[in-house]
Design a protein around this motif. Structure first.
Motif, PDB file in Angstrom:
ATOM      1  N   GLY A 106      42.974  36.064  40.314  1.00 18.64           N
ATOM      2  CA  GLY A 106      43.051  36.359  38.858  1.00 18.64           C
ATOM      3  C   GLY A 106      44.208  36.825  38.103  1.00 18.64           C
ATOM      4  N   CYS A 107      44.869  38.001  38.852  1.00 22.98           N
ATOM      5  CA  CYS A 107      46.365  38.256  38.229  1.00 22.98           C
ATOM      6  C   CYS A 107      47.129  37.338  38.503  1.00 22.98           C
ATOM      7  CB  CYS A 107      46.412  39.591  39.068  1.00 22.98           C
ATOM      8  SG  CYS A 107      45.465  41.011  38.929  1.00 22.98           S
ATOM      9  N   ALA A 108      47.214  36.313  39.264  1.00 23.82           N
ATOM     10  CA  ALA A 108      48.355  35.420  39.411  1.00 23.82           C
ATOM     11  C   ALA A 108      48.180  34.513  38.528  1.00 23.82           C
ATOM     12  CB  ALA A 108      48.077  34.629  40.869  1.00 23.82           C
ATOM     13  N   PHE A 109      46.712  33.918  37.932  1.00 19.17           N
ATOM     14  CA  PHE A 109      46.533  33.164  36.906  1.00 19.17           C
ATOM     15  C   PHE A 109      47.203  33.623  35.637  1.00 19.17           C
ATOM     16  CE2 PHE A 109      42.713  31.302  39.100  1.00 19.17           C
ATOM     17  CZ  PHE A 109      43.306  30.048  39.549  1.00 19.17           C
ATOM     18  N   MET A 110      47.078  34.896  35.470  1.00 20.97           N
ATOM     19  CA  MET A 110      47.588  35.272  33.975  1.00 20.97           C
ATOM     20  C   MET A 110      48.725  35.559  34.161  1.00 20.97           C
ATOM     21  SD  MET A 110      45.067  38.546  33.724  1.00 20.97           S
ATOM     22  CE  MET A 110      43.192  38.537  33.411  1.00 20.97           C
ATOM     23  N   VAL A 111      49.822  36.008  35.190  1.00 23.76           N
ATOM     24  CA  VAL A 111      51.264  36.251  35.054  1.00 23.76           C
ATOM     25  C   VAL A 111      51.693  34.602  35.128  1.00 23.76           C
ATOM     26  CG1 VAL A 111      51.123  38.419  36.068  1.00 23.76           C
ATOM     27  CG2 VAL A 111      51.510  36.440  37.607  1.00 23.76           C
ATOM     28  N   ALA A 112      51.230  33.587  35.743  1.00 23.36           N
ATOM     29  CA  ALA A 112      51.727  32.231  35.802  1.00 23.36           C
ATOM     30  C   ALA A 112      51.612  31.670  34.307  1.00 23.36           C
ATOM     31  CB  ALA A 112      50.899  31.475  36.532  1.00 23.36           C
ATOM     32  N   ARG A 113      50.594  32.100  33.506  1.00 28.06           N
ATOM     33  CA  ARG A 113      50.554  31.524  32.117  1.00 28.06           C
ATOM     34  C   ARG A 113      51.578  32.323  31.417  1.00 28.06           C
ATOM     35  NH1 ARG A 113      46.775  30.526  27.908  1.00 28.06           N
ATOM     36  NH2 ARG A 113      48.129  29.823  25.978  1.00 28.06           N
ATOM     37  N   TRP A 114      51.844  33.566  31.377  1.00 23.95           N
ATOM     38  CA  TRP A 114      52.619  34.345  30.630  1.00 23.95           C
ATOM     39  C   TRP A 114      54.106  34.041  30.928  1.00 23.95           C
ATOM     40  CZ3 TRP A 114      49.277  39.342  32.076  1.00 23.95           C
ATOM     41  CH2 TRP A 114      48.079  39.373  31.205  1.00 23.95           C
TER      42      TRP A 114
ATOM     43  N   LEU B 218      30.942  48.765  43.801  1.00 27.84           N
ATOM     44  CA  LEU B 218      30.393  48.116  42.760  1.00 27.84           C
ATOM     45  C   LEU B 218      31.693  47.757  41.590  1.00 27.84           C
ATOM     46  CD1 LEU B 218      28.246  47.236  40.681  1.00 27.84           C
ATOM     47  CD2 LEU B 218      28.057  49.423  39.872  1.00 27.84           C
ATOM     48  N   PHE B 219      32.640  48.729  41.432  1.00 27.77           N
ATOM     49  CA  PHE B 219      33.626  48.637  40.856  1.00 27.77           C
ATOM     50  C   PHE B 219      34.667  47.459  41.504  1.00 27.77           C
ATOM     51  CE2 PHE B 219      32.866  52.703  38.557  1.00 27.77           C
ATOM     52  CZ  PHE B 219      33.468  52.319  37.331  1.00 27.77           C
ATOM     53  N   GLY B 220      34.807  47.606  42.717  1.00 28.87           N
ATOM     54  CA  GLY B 220      35.331  46.312  43.312  1.00 28.87           C
ATOM     55  C   GLY B 220      35.023  45.160  43.142  1.00 28.87           C
ATOM     56  N   VAL B 221      33.301  44.858  43.034  1.00 26.11           N
ATOM     57  CA  VAL B 221      33.059  43.609  42.552  1.00 26.11           C
ATOM     58  C   VAL B 221      33.249  43.103  41.217  1.00 26.11           C
ATOM     59  CG1 VAL B 221      30.671  42.341  42.529  1.00 26.11           C
ATOM     60  CG2 VAL B 221      31.573  43.836  44.503  1.00 26.11           C
ATOM     61  N   ILE B 222      33.222  44.227  40.323  1.00 22.28           N
ATOM     62  CA  ILE B 222      33.310  44.002  39.020  1.00 22.28           C
ATOM     63  C   ILE B 222      34.698  43.578  38.766  1.00 22.28           C
ATOM     64  CG2 ILE B 222      33.362  45.064  36.545  1.00 22.28           C
ATOM     65  CD1 ILE B 222      30.880  46.663  37.750  1.00 22.28           C
ATOM     66  N   TRP B 223      35.586  44.277  39.049  1.00 22.03           N
ATOM     67  CA  TRP B 223      37.030  43.921  38.812  1.00 22.03           C
ATOM     68  C   TRP B 223      37.547  42.587  39.397  1.00 22.03           C
ATOM     69  CZ3 TRP B 223      38.408  46.454  35.053  1.00 22.03           C
ATOM     70  CH2 TRP B 223      38.617  47.881  34.873  1.00 22.03           C
ATOM     71  N   ALA B 224      36.820  42.136  40.508  1.00 18.34           N
ATOM     72  CA  ALA B 224      37.212  41.000  41.230  1.00 18.34           C
ATOM     73  C   ALA B 224      36.615  39.853  40.299  1.00 18.34           C
ATOM     74  CB  ALA B 224      36.655  40.755  42.369  1.00 18.34           C
ATOM     75  N   VAL B 225      35.274  39.937  39.702  1.00 16.91           N
ATOM     76  CA  VAL B 225      34.636  38.811  38.889  1.00 16.91           C
ATOM     77  C   VAL B 225      35.317  38.955  37.588  1.00 16.91           C
ATOM     78  CG1 VAL B 225      32.468  38.311  37.961  1.00 16.91           C
ATOM     79  CG2 VAL B 225      32.335  38.989  40.077  1.00 16.91           C
ATOM     80  N   LEU B 226      35.626  40.087  36.868  1.00 14.76           N
ATOM     81  CA  LEU B 226      36.303  39.899  35.772  1.00 14.76           C
ATOM     82  C   LEU B 226      37.662  39.392  35.564  1.00 14.76           C
ATOM     83  CD1 LEU B 226      35.560  40.999  32.871  1.00 14.76           C
ATOM     84  CD2 LEU B 226      36.713  43.138  33.461  1.00 14.76           C
ATOM     85  N   PHE B 227      38.549  39.602  36.457  1.00 13.84           N
ATOM     86  CA  PHE B 227      39.825  39.147  36.460  1.00 13.84           C
ATOM     87  C   PHE B 227      39.975  37.912  36.952  1.00 13.84           C
ATOM     88  CE2 PHE B 227      41.206  43.392  35.948  1.00 13.84           C
ATOM     89  CZ  PHE B 227      42.380  43.559  35.319  1.00 13.84           C
ATOM     90  N   SER B 228      39.261  37.264  37.740  1.00 16.22           N
ATOM     91  CA  SER B 228      39.195  35.864  38.102  1.00 16.22           C
ATOM     92  C   SER B 228      38.589  35.063  37.095  1.00 16.22           C
ATOM     93  CB  SER B 228      38.354  35.626  39.405  1.00 16.22           C
ATOM     94  OG  SER B 228      37.146  36.193  39.443  1.00 16.22           O
TER      95      SER B 228
END
Length: 315
Positions: free
Chosen positions: A209-217, A288-298
């Protein structure tokens, strides 16, 4: 017979352009019969995801080839994928663990603690940088072939995951063997080592998910590529790679922000899976935070990247 003056040539006449008109029904029929798609237009999200899924074999091959070609021109070859993180971890253990003793505060096994942090943060850092360079380094491909551009950052992060596989084995071996030293706490092999697998998977999804963002930016503003290494350095110190977050920032009222930020959460999950540190016990809240961050950022990262699909290679 036409007389032409010496030194002069007859100028050819240009025929008038042909005017061709096509009936809209004929155009629609040609598009429908040949499954043609408009060029330079962002596809619908469902169609885009379907097309991306159909290229999963290409993504896998591209990722593996990229992972094995990185150190192809060196004498040691793929061994460097193991040597580099070991050297980095050794430097941090020596400086922060033994000379400055910052990494030993509240930690029983400093060696294993820092080794795990360096190996896993290196995977995240290289994944983000792979996403940042995924479009610019493949611009000829982007401009010449029609395919979903999300293939490139996905393959870049998957290549880093391929490299991480053998590195994880080395990381576990070093962590276990360090427990036999008299200056370090024991590291026992137990059933919760299996939790390392879902922890790495969650970090991989988050990194994609982070790679998607920085690729666009970076595609929109190439100057950001020069700032990313500095951002990664700050994030390394803000994620507890070489010291205990609870011990250092837990005394501050805002310390919980750093403890529950995504990278720190995933480092916590990996450490709690391997080490016997009292400050890093398995915690359902962290999972729980690990799952949330993974889903949110992806999800957000994919939507951000898809939003600029029609601009890649044109700006």
């Amino acid at each position: 017979m036409t007389n032409v003056e010496p030194g002069l040539e007859a100028v050819p006449t240009v025929p008038p352009p042909l005017e061709r008109t096509f009936a809209p029904s004929a155009v629609d029929a040609a598009v429908r019969d040949n499954a043609l798609e408009a060029i330079g237009v962002r596809p619908r999200l469902g169609a885009y995801f379907k097309e991306l899924w159909e290229r999963r074999a290409f993504i896998r091959v591209m990722a593996v080839s990229k992972a094995y070609s990185e150190n192809q021109g060196t004498y040691l070859g793929q061994v460097w994928t193991l040597i580099s993180p070991i050297i980095n971890a050794s430097v941090y253990v020596l400086i922060f663990g033994f000379l400055l003793q910052i990494g030993r505060q509240g930690i029983e096994n400093t060696i294993a603690f820092i080794v795990v942090g360096v190996f896993m943060f290196r995977f995240f850092e290289r994944s983000v940088m792979a996403g940042a360079h995924s479009l610019n380094k493949n611009m000829n491909l982007v401009r010449s072939v029609q395919f979903p551009r999300a293939v490139l950052p996905i393959a870049g992060v998957l290549a880093e995951l391929t490299v991480l596989g053998p590195a994880l084995v080395v990381m576990c071996v070093i962590s276990y063997l360090s427990g036999f030293l008299p200056i370090a706490g024991k590291v026992t092999i137990d059933w919760y080592w299996l939790l390392l697998i879902p922890a790495v998977i969650l970090m991989w999804i988050f990194s994609t998910g982070c790679a998607f963002m920085v690729a666009r930016w970076v595609a929109m503003t190439p100057d950001l590529d020069n700032l990313l290494p500095h951002v990664m350095r700050v994030l390394m110190y803000a994620s507890g790679v070489i010291f205990s977050m609870e011990r250092v920032v837990g005394v501050f009222s805002w310390g919980w922000i750093l403890e529950y930020q995504p990278v720190a959460v995933y480092l916590y999950l990996v450490r709690s899976s391997l080490l016997n540190e009292p400050a890093y016990t398995p915690d359902a809240t962290m999972w729980l935070f690990g799952v949330i961050w993974a889903v949110l950022f992806s999800v957000i990262g994919f939507l951000v990247f898809w939003g600029g699909e029609e601009r890649y290679g044109r700006d």
